[in-house]
Structures are given as C-alpha cells and as structure tokens.
Design a protein around this motif. Structure first.
Motif, PDB file in Angstrom:
ATOM      1  N   LYS A  71     109.650 -44.338  71.368  1.00 37.99           N
ATOM      2  CA  LYS A  71     110.683 -44.961  70.534  1.00 37.99           C
ATOM      3  C   LYS A  71     112.024 -45.010  71.264  1.00 37.99           C
ATOM      4  O   LYS A  71     112.314 -44.182  72.117  1.00 37.99           O
ATOM      5  CB  LYS A  71     110.866 -44.134  69.259  1.00 37.99           C
ATOM      6  N   CYS A  72     112.853 -45.954  70.849  1.00 34.42           N
ATOM      7  CA  CYS A  72     114.212 -46.018  71.380  1.00 34.42           C
ATOM      8  C   CYS A  72     115.008 -44.840  70.813  1.00 34.42           C
ATOM      9  O   CYS A  72     114.934 -44.573  69.615  1.00 34.42           O
ATOM     10  CB  CYS A  72     114.876 -47.321  70.968  1.00 34.42           C
ATOM     11  N   PRO A  73     115.778 -44.147  71.662  1.00 34.35           N
ATOM     12  CA  PRO A  73     116.561 -43.029  71.135  1.00 34.35           C
ATOM     13  C   PRO A  73     117.700 -43.490  70.212  1.00 34.35           C
ATOM     14  O   PRO A  73     118.287 -42.668  69.506  1.00 34.35           O
ATOM     15  CB  PRO A  73     117.116 -42.362  72.394  1.00 34.35           C
ATOM     16  N   HIS A  74     118.016 -44.778  70.230  1.00 39.66           N
ATOM     17  CA  HIS A  74     119.162 -45.261  69.440  1.00 39.66           C
ATOM     18  C   HIS A  74     118.765 -46.111  68.242  1.00 39.66           C
ATOM     19  O   HIS A  74     119.594 -46.406  67.393  1.00 39.66           O
ATOM     20  CB  HIS A  74     120.101 -46.077  70.330  1.00 39.66           C
ATOM     21  N   CYS A  75     117.509 -46.563  68.216  1.00 40.24           N
ATOM     22  CA  CYS A  75     117.084 -47.462  67.138  1.00 40.24           C
ATOM     23  C   CYS A  75     115.734 -47.001  66.589  1.00 40.24           C
ATOM     24  O   CYS A  75     114.997 -46.311  67.276  1.00 40.24           O
ATOM     25  CB  CYS A  75     116.899 -48.892  67.662  1.00 40.24           C
ATOM     26  N   SER A  76     115.416 -47.431  65.372  1.00 41.53           N
ATOM     27  CA  SER A  76     114.123 -47.054  64.820  1.00 41.53           C
ATOM     28  C   SER A  76     113.078 -48.106  65.169  1.00 41.53           C
ATOM     29  O   SER A  76     112.462 -48.698  64.292  1.00 41.53           O
ATOM     30  CB  SER A  76     114.234 -46.868  63.308  1.00 41.53           C
TER      31      SER A  76
ATOM     32  N   ILE B 288     111.857 -50.970  77.427  1.00 40.15           N
ATOM     33  CA  ILE B 288     113.085 -51.614  76.963  1.00 40.15           C
ATOM     34  C   ILE B 288     113.096 -51.714  75.440  1.00 40.15           C
ATOM     35  O   ILE B 288     112.072 -51.985  74.811  1.00 40.15           O
ATOM     36  CB  ILE B 288     113.231 -53.030  77.583  1.00 40.15           C
ATOM     37  N   CYS B 289     114.274 -51.459  74.868  1.00 37.20           N
ATOM     38  CA  CYS B 289     114.456 -51.652  73.438  1.00 37.20           C
ATOM     39  C   CYS B 289     114.922 -53.082  73.199  1.00 37.20           C
ATOM     40  O   CYS B 289     115.931 -53.510  73.742  1.00 37.20           O
ATOM     41  CB  CYS B 289     115.497 -50.676  72.893  1.00 37.20           C
ATOM     42  N   HIS B 290     114.196 -53.829  72.372  1.00 41.58           N
ATOM     43  CA  HIS B 290     114.557 -55.228  72.144  1.00 41.58           C
ATOM     44  C   HIS B 290     115.686 -55.372  71.133  1.00 41.58           C
ATOM     45  O   HIS B 290     116.132 -56.476  70.857  1.00 41.58           O
ATOM     46  CB  HIS B 290     113.323 -56.017  71.700  1.00 41.58           C
ATOM     47  N   TYR B 291     116.142 -54.266  70.573  1.00 38.17           N
ATOM     48  CA  TYR B 291     117.257 -54.356  69.626  1.00 38.17           C
ATOM     49  C   TYR B 291     118.591 -54.065  70.292  1.00 38.17           C
ATOM     50  O   TYR B 291     119.557 -54.770  70.069  1.00 38.17           O
ATOM     51  CB  TYR B 291     117.027 -53.418  68.439  1.00 38.17           C
ATOM     52  N   CYS B 292     118.652 -52.961  71.090  1.00 34.71           N
ATOM     53  CA  CYS B 292     119.954 -52.593  71.644  1.00 34.71           C
ATOM     54  C   CYS B 292     120.006 -52.736  73.158  1.00 34.71           C
ATOM     55  O   CYS B 292     121.053 -52.559  73.764  1.00 34.71           O
ATOM     56  CB  CYS B 292     120.321 -51.169  71.251  1.00 34.71           C
ATOM     57  N   GLY B 293     118.866 -53.059  73.778  1.00 30.90           N
ATOM     58  CA  GLY B 293     118.876 -53.248  75.218  1.00 30.90           C
ATOM     59  C   GLY B 293     118.703 -51.961  76.024  1.00 30.90           C
ATOM     60  O   GLY B 293     118.691 -51.998  77.247  1.00 30.90           O
ATOM     61  N   TYR B 294     118.538 -50.828  75.345  1.00 28.39           N
ATOM     62  CA  TYR B 294     118.316 -49.556  76.047  1.00 28.39           C
ATOM     63  C   TYR B 294     117.121 -49.697  76.988  1.00 28.39           C
ATOM     64  O   TYR B 294     116.118 -50.322  76.648  1.00 28.39           O
ATOM     65  CB  TYR B 294     118.063 -48.445  75.025  1.00 28.39           C
ATOM     66  N   ARG B 295     117.243 -49.088  78.164  1.00 25.71           N
ATOM     67  CA  ARG B 295     116.220 -49.274  79.189  1.00 25.71           C
ATOM     68  C   ARG B 295     115.980 -47.962  79.892  1.00 25.71           C
ATOM     69  O   ARG B 295     116.916 -47.235  80.224  1.00 25.71           O
ATOM     70  CB  ARG B 295     116.795 -50.298  80.163  1.00 25.71           C
TER      71      ARG B 295
END
Ligand code: ADP
Ligand code: ZN
Length: 756
Positions: A464-469, A481-488
C-alpha cells in the motif's frame, strides 16, 4: 479639488468580496476602466487584479482604503463578457470570482518578445503546412485528371459518355490551374487569395473541401438550423462515423462567412490534435488552437489573435479555451458532450466545460450545438423536457458496418485451459485473422502499470501507499508507484510487514503489451496510457502512426475510447472488462455503457464490418446483453427512470462536499458537525440516516478515503430543481463558509457542484 476615484478589484484569491481601492490622482491621468488590470497590495502581498467597477461608493471609511500600486497598461484588458462569464461560473459552482479569474488568467510570465517569436513560428509553420497540403491536393487533382483522360481514350467517339468526360476534364484542368496559382502565391509568401466571404474555401486551400452533405446529413443539418432558429441549444445524437464533424464544419463555415467567430470544444488534447489537420483543410489560417499542450507563449498569442480579430476565426480547444477573450461568437460546438474529461476536478472552479459552454452561449447570444454518439443522461433529460432540441443522425456516412459483438467468459475459458496469460484463445484467433486481413487492433485495459496490485504470499498483505489508502502498482521500471499521489519506491519484492515475498496480481497495460508482443511477434505493438501520455508529443505521434497503419496493435487505457477516427481499425477488444463495472457510483452504469459503446464505435468505419470482443468473468451482467442487443435507447430510458426513483441527477442538482484533515477522527468530527448543520437547514433531524431521496446524505468515507496524508469524508446534498434551487445552493455555501470561519477550517472543505 477632485473627487477620489474608487474602484473594486477582482483578485486571484478565494475571496467572497471584491475589495475597494482608490486611484491616486495623476496616475494614468486618472483614467481607469472596468476590465483594466491593476497591481494592488492585499494582505502582505501584491497581486495583479482586474477592475470590476469604477466610481463606486466605498462602504468602509476612506482612510482604510488603500491606493492601487499601478495600472498595468501592458496587460490585456478584460472584456465585459469575460467578467460576466466569471460571475456566472462563480455563482453556479459556488466558488469565488477570484478563483475563476485565476483560472482564466494564470500568472504566466511571458515576455512580449517570446509571444512574438511564437507568433512568427506558428505563422511560418502554418504556411509550410498549407503549402504541403496544397501540393498534396494538386497531386490528387492530377491523379483524377489522368484517370479521366484514360477513360476518354477508351470511350467511343461522339457518345454522350465521352462528351461528359471531356466536360469533366475541362473542369478538372481549371481546378488544377486555380490550385497551382494559389500554390505559387503561397510560395511567394503572398497572402492567400481571400474568398468573397460566402466562399470561405476559396481561402488558401482545398476548394474540394466544400462539403456536399449526404441526404441524412442534410436532414439533420436543417433540423439543427430549425433548433437554432428557436433560440435553443441543439443536441446532435449521431452514431460514430455518421458525419457529425462535417455538419459542425458546415455550420462553422456559415458563421464565419457572416463575420462571426466559432468556438469548437473537445474534451482532450489528443482529440484536438487529430482534428487540427482536418479543420485546417477547411479554415486555413483562420484556425486557432488552444490547450495546455501548447506553450504559454503560443497560448497567449492565440488569446491576442482572438482579442484583436476583426473577422471570423475558429478556435479549437479544450475546456480552458472557454476563458479566451471571446467576442462576436456565432457558434459554439461541444463535441463528445458526454465525456467526463470536460469536468475540472481540482482546483476551483470545479466546472464542467459543457455546461459552462451553455452559459457562454447565453452571454454571447450565440448558437450552440452539442454532439455525441452516447449523449449524457443530463442532455437526454434536457431534450426530453424541451429545453434543448435533439437531432438524430442514425446512419453511418460510409454505410452500415456496425460491429459484431462477442462476449468471452474468461472463467469458463480458464477451466477449459482456453487462456494464454490474459488472452483467450478465441481472442487470439480473432486478432490473428484481423492482422492477416490487413486490419488493425485495439486492446483496452482500464488499469495502467505492469501489475496493478502486489500481494504478500505469506501474510496476504497488499503493498500500500504510505500516504493514501490505495495499492501501489508495479511498473515495468521496477518501481512501485501510487497512482493517486505519485509516491514512488523501488520494489524490493518483500512484504513490509512480514518480509514474505510479494506476488504481482492482475495485469495492467504494460503487461498486456508484453503479452501481445510475445503472442504476435510479427506485429508492431504500441501502448497508450497516462504514463506514456505524460509526453504529449509521444501521444500525438502514436495516434498518428496508428492512423497511418504503422502500428498493428495498440494497447491502452480509456484514452483509446475517445473519438478517434482510424479507417483500418477492425477489431477492438476489452481485457478484464469487469473493472469497468466495479465502480460504486450512481453514474457507474451510464459511464460503463458510454465507454463500451464509444469503444465499439471506433471500429468498422468506412463501411467495413468491425468486431468488438469483450473478455469478462461476469458475462451475465445486463450491460453486456444491452451492448449485444445494440439497444442503448432502451437503456437510457431505463437509467433515467432509475435516477428519477432515487432522486439522482439530472432529476436533482447534486452538491458534493468533501472534508479533509490529517487526522481521521478530526475529519470525521468536522464532517459530522457540518452534515448536521446542513441537515437542519434542509429539514432533517441531526444524525438522521439518509433514505433514497433525502436531501443530505453522509458523512461517509469514499472508496479511497485517504489521499496524500489527508483523510476524506463526503457529504452529498441533492436539491430539487425548483424555484428554491438557487436559494438552497446559496444556503449550502453560506453554511460552509460560516462553518469554516468559526472553526478556522479554511482549506479543509471543498464544494463540488455536479460531481462527475
Ligand atoms: P463523426 O464525427 O460523426 O464520428 P465524421 O464526421 O468523422 O463522423 O465522419 C466519418 C467519416 O465520413 C469521415 O471520414 C468523413 O470524412 C466522412 N464523411 C462524413 N460526411 C461526409 C461528407 N458529407 N462528404 C464526404 N465525406 C464525409
Ligand atoms: Zn499515494
């Protein structure tokens, strides 16, 4: 003694009022007009604002009023029509006029030289392009001439046929001479010969571009005109390939020949690019293009052309083109009206380009035509209640050639060992046959990346993304890659919880592309999704080479379903269509239906019968049966009836309020309190559970309830479309603004009118 001049100024801020300033004597001889741009201090900062009124009587003590810093004479003056549109948008979308101003005039730092250089460059490029298209046209005419001459040689002497042919040849020769003369003139850098106004196509190029509409088109065209004559917006409902674009062109030519301007909106840059060439043939240098894929200097140049133009032009662009300094608009075209890309999600103004175009048409007193093969329920409703006029164009221009639909049950295929990776053998056979016949293939997969999800084989945990659910997606590059916040982050292959190994689940476009390339080693395979589309020139290039037939199989996301016109595309297929249906939203069925219908419409153009293959694990889902039956009319009325029962739009006006906070409990509490205030206003008990038809629903956690470390809670408000609507909307805004002020919650609450 002079009286001090007081003015009100629109600032690019979320402000509910237009602050008052004084104009110092002697500054620009005191002459300041509405629409002028002025520099002012507000708080600790300086802003460039737009004067919204002059000679006002201030309602605060004169000594508290600040003078403006300067008048920005170098900046464009804003037209009254522009300010009128901003007001309308702010009122409708419950935002501040400053937020609209900021969107319309983003602080772009472009020097005048840059803008001039861009102007020269585009003028040169355009000229070169025109010369090329003239050369091509001459080649085509010469070709026609050769064929006719060949026919004359074989025709019998003195026959009627021969005489007719000779007449034809004389005509073609004349056409050729005119074309050659025009080319000479263009090469010599002279202005292209102007038409006499009624004959726009005499301009620059393509006399052949004068349109002859088919019978069906003629009929639709006169119905459109009849609708305009009644002063109503017209909805052109025409299947893909029915020739809607040609009708728009005819209408635009007419408006321009009367010296009026035309605005042609499309939902996506890629569509704009594909239309540019086609429109250029008809409008030559009168075509202006505006979207965010164009440099800031280029956009500014277009804006200046429009502001200063004295005779008709056609602006092609995306929703941001609505904010150009339009004047004398005779016609607005909203192509692919149903497309949700018309809606701006963030930041404010959260406007829908289609509806804003309707507002603009009222302000400009212009005609407006909306077009789609799959009209939105909103438009269908507008036509049903007589506000708009629906015009049907049922035949395809190049003849029938509708697509055969085949539904493939992937669960059954898997049991029968009929799958190779994500492709069923049946689909593989269809693709092979299509390629052998010289056709092209498109494959839709709604998830991008290589694998959309990774799961731990030991503990079952998802990466999971550490910043988004949301889950992280594995990309070919080896990044998660997180498709919501761009975390990579780099994929270590290990679960962050138990260190077990992570296994990719499902297949995104990258993997499908790989599989396709392996299954069809002789075919040229390419991919189009928002990863590749980051690079706009790659996107354009891919679409162009697909159109030219240089790519055999194109894999991609929803972008593939947009209104492109590819003549050799004969097979379109959806892999794992179920993800299209999974959305829990009242619009889900409408959107899935539109998407599938649009995608189906991509193939089988130019009179060839196409094929549409859907791979799904739920073949019994009613939506597929409807697509098979080709009876979307019945669906639409079914969907409308459903919306009516639940009091959903278009039968009500929906407002979605999103509350966000770093702490979940605070987001929850804030949303709860706000919901109670809203419920009270609309006659519900605080804490009441909403029933279908209740005016206030929520707060509830959306499917993705945390994005970029902000927890989200939503409240939905459904207002009846009656005479209290405006009042109700204003009340919502007032309650929220007061709530923000009392709790210092600014920037925690977002209002979205007509959420997409
Ligand atoms: P739509 O916009 O409804 O999808 P298009 O306008 O793109 O349809 O038309 C489909 C095809 O038919 C295009 O290749 C177009 O050039 C051709 N076509 C449509 N109308 C005419 C016409 N009146 N004369 C010549 N070609 C036409
Ligand atoms: Zn994230």
């Amino acid at each position: 003694m002079y009286d001090t001049l007081y003015i009100s100024v629109i600032l690019p801020l979320k402000l509910e009022w237009e602050p008052c300033y004084s104009v110092p004597h002697g500054m620009s001889s005191g002459k300041v007009e509405t629409g002028d741009r002025v520099k002012v201090r507000f708080g600790a900062k300086e802003y460039v604002g737009t004067v919204s009124a002059t000679g006002i009587t201030p309602d605060i003590a004169p000594e508290r009023i600040h003078p403006i810093s300067s008048i920005e004479n170098d900046l464009e003056k804003v037209l009254p029509e522009e300010i009128a549109l901003w007001r309308k948008i702010a009122e409708y979308y419950l935002c501040s006029i400053g937020e609209v101003y900021k969107a319309a005039y983003p602080a772009m730092k472009i020097t005048l030289e840059e803008a001039r250089a861009a102007a020269l460059k585009t003028a040169r490029e355009r000229r070169e392009k025109i010369i090329r298209s003239m050369e091509e046209r001459i080649a085509r005419i010469e070709d026609r001439l050769r064929k006719k001459e060949e026919q004359i040689r074989t025709a019998r002497e003195g026959t009627k046929k021969k005489l007719a042919l000779e007449e034809g040849v004389a005509k073609i020769r004349k056409e050729l001479d005119t074309a050659k003369a025009a080319l000479e003139a263009a090469r010599a850098g002279k202005a292209a010969p102007e038409g006499d106004g009624s004959d726009m196509n005499g301009n620059a190029n393509e006399q052949g571009a004068r349109l002859t509409l088919s019978q069906a088109q003629e009929k639709a065209y006169s119905e459109v005109k009849a609708g305009f004559a009644k002063g109503k917006p017209v909805m052109l409902h025409g299947v893909t390939g029915s020739g809607k674009t040609e009708i728009y062109i005819r209408l635009a030519q007419e408006a321009i020949s009367k010296g009026k301007n035309v605005l042609y909106l499309v939902p996506e840059i890629a569509l704009s690019r594909q239309l540019e060439d086609r429109l250029e043939e008809h409008f030559g240098e009168r075509l202006l293009v505006f979207h965010s894929g164009i440099t800031a200097a280029g956009r500014r140049n277009t804006a200046e052309c429009i502001r200063n133009s004295r005779d008709g032009y056609l602006t092609l662009g995306t929703r941001s083109a609505l904010f150009l300094p339009h004047h004398d608009l005779g016609l607005i075209i909203v192509d692919e009206e149903h497309d949700t890309s018309y809606k701006q999600d963030s930041p404010a103004p959260r406007y829908n380009g289609r509806d804003t175009a309707l507002m603009l048409s009222l302000i400009q007193n212009s005609n407006i035509i909306l077009g789609s093969a799959t009209p939105s329920l909103e438009e269908t409703y507008n036509c049903e209640c007589g506000k708009h006029i629906m015009v049907q164009l049922k035949e395809r221009y190049h003849g029938s050639g509708n697509a055969d639909v085949e539904i493939i049950d992937t669960k059954a295929e898997r049991r029968k060992k009929g799958m190779e990776g994500n492709f069923s053998r049946k689909l593989i056979d269809h693709i092979r046959k299509t390629l052998t016949d010289g056709g092209q293939v498109m494959i839709l997969r709604s998830r991008r990346a290589w694998a959309p999800v990774l799961q731990c084989e030991e503990c079952g945990e998802l990466a999971k993304c550490p910043h988004c659910s949301v889950s992280l997606s594995l990309h070919k590059s080896g990044d998660l890659i997180c498709h919501y916040c761009g975390y990579r982050t780099r994929n270590t292959g290990k679960c962050s919880r138990c260190n077990g190994s992570l296994k990719p689940l499902g297949a995104g476009t990258q993997k499908i592309e790989e599989e396709a390339a392996a299954l069809f080693p002789d075919a040229k395979v390419a991919r189009l999704d928002s990863d590749t589309a980051q690079n706009k020139s790659y996107e354009t290039k891919t679409i162009k080479s697909f159109a030219k037939g240089e790519i055999d199989i194109l894999v991609g996301t929803q972008i593939l379903t947009k209104g492109f016109d590819f003549s050799r595309l004969s097979l379109v297929a959806v892999i794992a269509a179920d993800t299209l249906l999974g959305l829990q939203d009242f619009r889900a069925d409408e959107k899935a239906l539109q998407l599938l219908e649009q995608f189906k419409g991509r193939c089988g153009r130019r009179g060839n019968r196409g094929m549409f293959v859907i791979q799904t694990s739920q073949p019994e889902h009613p939506i597929y049966q409807r697509i098979m039956a080709g009876d979307t009319e019945c669906d639409i009325s079914h969907l409308l009836a459903e919306r009516k029962t639940f009091n959903f739009p278009p039968y009500s006006r929906m407002l979605e309020v999103t509350v966000r906070d770093r702490f979940e409990d605070r987001a929850e509490r804030m949303a709860g309190k706000l919901a109670d205030l809203l419920k009270k206003r609309f006659g519900m008990r605080p804490g009441a559970i909403a029933m279908p038809g209740s005016p206030v629903t929520g707060p509830y956690a959306p499917t993705v309830d945390r994005v970029s470390d902000q927890f989200l809670r939503c409240i939905r408000i459904s207002l009846r479309k009656d005479r209290h609507l405006k009042e109700g909307k204003q009340a919502v805004k007032d309650i929220i603004r007061q709530f923000e002020k009392d709790g210092k919650y600014e920037d925690h609450i977002v209002i979205d009118v007509d959420p997409a």
